[in-house]
Motif scaffolding. Structure first.
Motif, mmCIF file in Angstrom:
data_model
loop_
_atom_site.group_PDB
_atom_site.id
_atom_site.type_symbol
_atom_site.label_atom_id
_atom_site.label_comp_id
_atom_site.label_asym_id
_atom_site.label_seq_id
_atom_site.Cartn_x
_atom_site.Cartn_y
_atom_site.Cartn_z
ATOM 1 N N PRO A 18 -24.463 1.688 85.952
ATOM 2 C CA PRO A 18 -24.553 0.150 86.090
ATOM 3 C C PRO A 18 -25.368 -0.577 85.339
ATOM 4 O O PRO A 18 -26.415 -0.027 85.078
ATOM 5 N N CYS A 19 -24.897 -1.625 84.886
ATOM 6 C CA CYS A 19 -25.746 -2.590 83.888
ATOM 7 C C CYS A 19 -27.117 -2.874 84.847
ATOM 8 O O CYS A 19 -28.173 -2.919 84.401
ATOM 9 N N ALA A 20 -26.873 -3.176 86.234
ATOM 10 C CA ALA A 20 -27.929 -3.345 86.989
ATOM 11 C C ALA A 20 -27.842 -2.509 88.430
ATOM 12 O O ALA A 20 -26.923 -2.384 88.880
ATOM 13 N N MET A 42 -28.951 8.922 84.149
ATOM 14 C CA MET A 42 -28.043 7.698 84.330
ATOM 15 C C MET A 42 -29.093 6.802 84.134
ATOM 16 O O MET A 42 -30.464 6.737 83.859
ATOM 17 N N ARG A 43 -28.410 5.399 83.853
ATOM 18 C CA ARG A 43 -29.098 4.276 83.375
ATOM 19 C C ARG A 43 -28.632 3.123 84.360
ATOM 20 O O ARG A 43 -27.653 3.316 85.256
ATOM 21 N N GLY A 44 -29.801 2.363 84.473
ATOM 22 C CA GLY A 44 -29.496 1.065 85.252
ATOM 23 C C GLY A 44 -30.610 0.268 85.348
ATOM 24 O O GLY A 44 -31.787 0.424 84.881
ATOM 25 N N TRP A 47 -35.009 -4.586 85.886
ATOM 26 C CA TRP A 47 -35.502 -5.944 85.550
ATOM 27 C C TRP A 47 -34.430 -6.318 84.448
ATOM 28 O O TRP A 47 -34.260 -5.680 83.260
ATOM 29 N N LYS A 48 -33.738 -7.578 84.345
ATOM 30 C CA LYS A 48 -32.916 -7.926 83.417
ATOM 31 C C LYS A 48 -33.102 -9.099 82.631
ATOM 32 O O LYS A 48 -33.063 -10.145 83.296
ATOM 33 N N PRO A 49 -33.142 -8.922 81.427
ATOM 34 C CA PRO A 49 -33.495 -10.134 80.617
ATOM 35 C C PRO A 49 -32.102 -10.968 80.347
ATOM 36 O O PRO A 49 -31.289 -10.634 79.477
ATOM 37 N N SER A 198 -20.471 -0.723 75.099
ATOM 38 C CA SER A 198 -20.100 -1.466 76.432
ATOM 39 C C SER A 198 -20.636 -3.006 76.079
ATOM 40 O O SER A 198 -20.046 -3.980 76.194
ATOM 41 N N HIS A 199 -21.869 -2.869 75.755
ATOM 42 C CA HIS A 199 -22.446 -4.273 75.174
ATOM 43 C C HIS A 199 -21.958 -4.728 73.807
ATOM 44 O O HIS A 199 -22.109 -6.101 73.791
ATOM 45 N N SER A 200 -21.596 -3.807 73.098
ATOM 46 C CA SER A 200 -21.002 -4.455 71.659
ATOM 47 C C SER A 200 -19.533 -4.962 71.903
ATOM 48 O O SER A 200 -19.352 -6.180 71.360
ATOM 49 N N ILE A 224 -23.083 4.074 78.507
ATOM 50 C CA ILE A 224 -21.799 3.217 78.695
ATOM 51 C C ILE A 224 -22.226 2.922 80.194
ATOM 52 O O ILE A 224 -22.493 3.346 80.995
ATOM 53 N N ASP A 225 -21.569 1.423 80.215
ATOM 54 C CA ASP A 225 -21.793 0.719 81.555
ATOM 55 C C ASP A 225 -20.656 1.193 82.263
ATOM 56 O O ASP A 225 -19.385 1.164 82.049
ATOM 57 N N VAL A 226 -20.979 1.751 83.741
ATOM 58 C CA VAL A 226 -19.995 2.326 84.449
ATOM 59 C C VAL A 226 -20.588 1.809 86.047
ATOM 60 O O VAL A 226 -21.759 1.965 86.310
ATOM 61 N N GLN A 234 -23.142 -7.928 89.395
ATOM 62 C CA GLN A 234 -23.609 -9.435 89.037
ATOM 63 C C GLN A 234 -24.001 -9.348 87.711
ATOM 64 O O GLN A 234 -24.478 -10.335 87.244
ATOM 65 N N CYS A 235 -23.694 -8.498 86.838
ATOM 66 C CA CYS A 235 -24.011 -8.467 85.469
ATOM 67 C C CYS A 235 -23.175 -7.801 84.605
ATOM 68 O O CYS A 235 -22.898 -6.620 84.967
ATOM 69 N N ASP A 236 -22.519 -8.306 83.578
ATOM 70 C CA ASP A 236 -21.685 -7.614 82.641
ATOM 71 C C ASP A 236 -20.502 -6.952 83.077
ATOM 72 O O ASP A 236 -19.938 -5.841 82.817
ATOM 73 N N ALA A 237 -19.810 -7.702 84.146
ATOM 74 C CA ALA A 237 -18.632 -6.860 85.171
ATOM 75 C C ALA A 237 -17.514 -6.735 84.131
ATOM 76 O O ALA A 237 -16.632 -5.700 84.356
ATOM 77 N N LYS A 238 -17.486 -7.532 83.155
ATOM 78 C CA LYS A 238 -16.200 -7.595 82.295
ATOM 79 C C LYS A 238 -16.142 -6.207 81.602
ATOM 80 O O LYS A 238 -15.116 -5.897 81.006
ATOM 81 N N GLN A 239 -17.198 -5.640 81.213
ATOM 82 C CA GLN A 239 -17.311 -4.346 80.531
ATOM 83 C C GLN A 239 -17.506 -3.055 81.229
ATOM 84 O O GLN A 239 -17.463 -2.057 80.376
ATOM 85 N N ALA A 240 -17.660 -3.335 82.409
ATOM 86 C CA ALA A 240 -17.851 -2.056 83.331
ATOM 87 C C ALA A 240 -16.889 -1.271 83.448
ATOM 88 O O ALA A 240 -15.810 -1.753 83.898
HETATM 89 MN MN MN Z 1 -25.839 -5.175 80.567
#
Ligand code: MN
Ligand code: PEP
Length: 257
Positions: A18-20, A42-44, A47-49, A198-200, A224-226, A234-240
């Motif tokens: 997940p992005c966050a 896994m990634r998550g 702290w989100k800039p 995902s972010h691209s 990859i955002d999953v 709450q963040c980058d929902a459109k690409q998850a």
């Molecule tokens: Mn993100």
């Protein structure tokens, strides 16, 4: 040859998440799911800039605790999370020490900090693995120079991550896609080159096609955002991607090497 999280890159390294890490449940459900697919990374974001100060900024240390516990519980050995400052990097070390966590934490440097040279120097003199994203306005040479700050400190546990840029205009996606520059970058460096579809793209329906294309362009891995429930992300929902879509792709996709 590579020194990044012990992966030999004979197969692409797939880093989903997940992005966050918004809640403990997001951490737990994600770790359980990725472990069920046989993944051990896994990634998550903790702290989100964010571009706007009014957007969700991440749950910080709390999220790190949730993620480390979830990874430990389900046998995910490596967790990737973004460091937005050298204080956050040091805090991660102290949390790992205090909790005696067996999880390896890769420090992601995001596009907005890609030329924060003091942060890069700090990460260079430490020995934690670093995933360095391309600055969104950076040429390949500038990107490599940013990576050189980490190598120059003696830290060779580095991977580069392309994630779209703004060096040319593109009407369709969030950023101009740069996966076609992977072969060029790989000619210039021995470092592993990961692609972030995902972010691209910023568009969920495009993510897996661009992921496959990036592998075709010889990416060494994918970020990859999953998300377990993108409708509440709450963040980058459109690409998850949903768990279901990711699982289907993961089961079918054939590594290029
Ligand atoms: Mn993100
Ligand atoms: C992210 O990976 O969540 C992120 C913020 O990426 P980028 O720095 O590429 O925008």
């Amino acid at each position: 040859m590579h020194d990044f999280v012990g992966w030999d890159f004979s197969q692409p390294l797939i880093i989903p998440g997940p992005c966050a890490i918004e809640t403990e449940a997001v951490a737990m459900r994600s770790a359980e799911f990725f472990a069920s697919l046989g993944l051990s990374i896994m990634r998550g974001g903790c702290w989100k800039p964010r571009t706007s100060p009014y957007d969700f900024q991440g749950e910080g240390e709390k999220a790190l605790h949730w993620a480390l516990s979830a990874c430990q519980k389900y046998g995910i050995s490596t967790f990737v999370t973004e460091v937005v400052s050298h204080e956050v990097d040091d805090l991660i070390d102290s949390v790992i020490k205090e909790t005696n966590s067996p999880v390896t934490v890769v420090r992601q440097v995001g596009t907005r900090n890609a030329q924060n040279f003091e942060l890069l120097k700090h990460l260079g003199v430490k020995r934690n693995a670093v995933l360095l994203k391309r600055g969104m306005g950076n040429t390949l040479e500038e990107f490599l120079s940013a990576g050189e700050y980490i190598l120059a400190g003696g830290n060779t546990a580095l991977a580069l991550c392309m994630r779209g840029h703004r060096l040319k205009s593109d009407q369709n996606y969030r950023f101009a896609l740069d996966h076609d520059e992977i072969p060029e970058l790989k000619k210039l460096t021995w470092l592993p080159v990961i692609y972030d579809p995902s972010h691209s793209t910023g568009v969920q329906s495009a993510v897996l096609q661009i992921a496959d294309d990036a592998l075709g362009y010889s990416a060494d891995g994918l970020l990859i955002d999953v998300h377990p429930d993108a409708s509440i992300a709450q963040c980058d929902a459109k690409q998850a991607l949903s768990f279901q879509d990711f699982e289907k792709w993961h089961r079918n996709h054939k590594p290029t090497t």
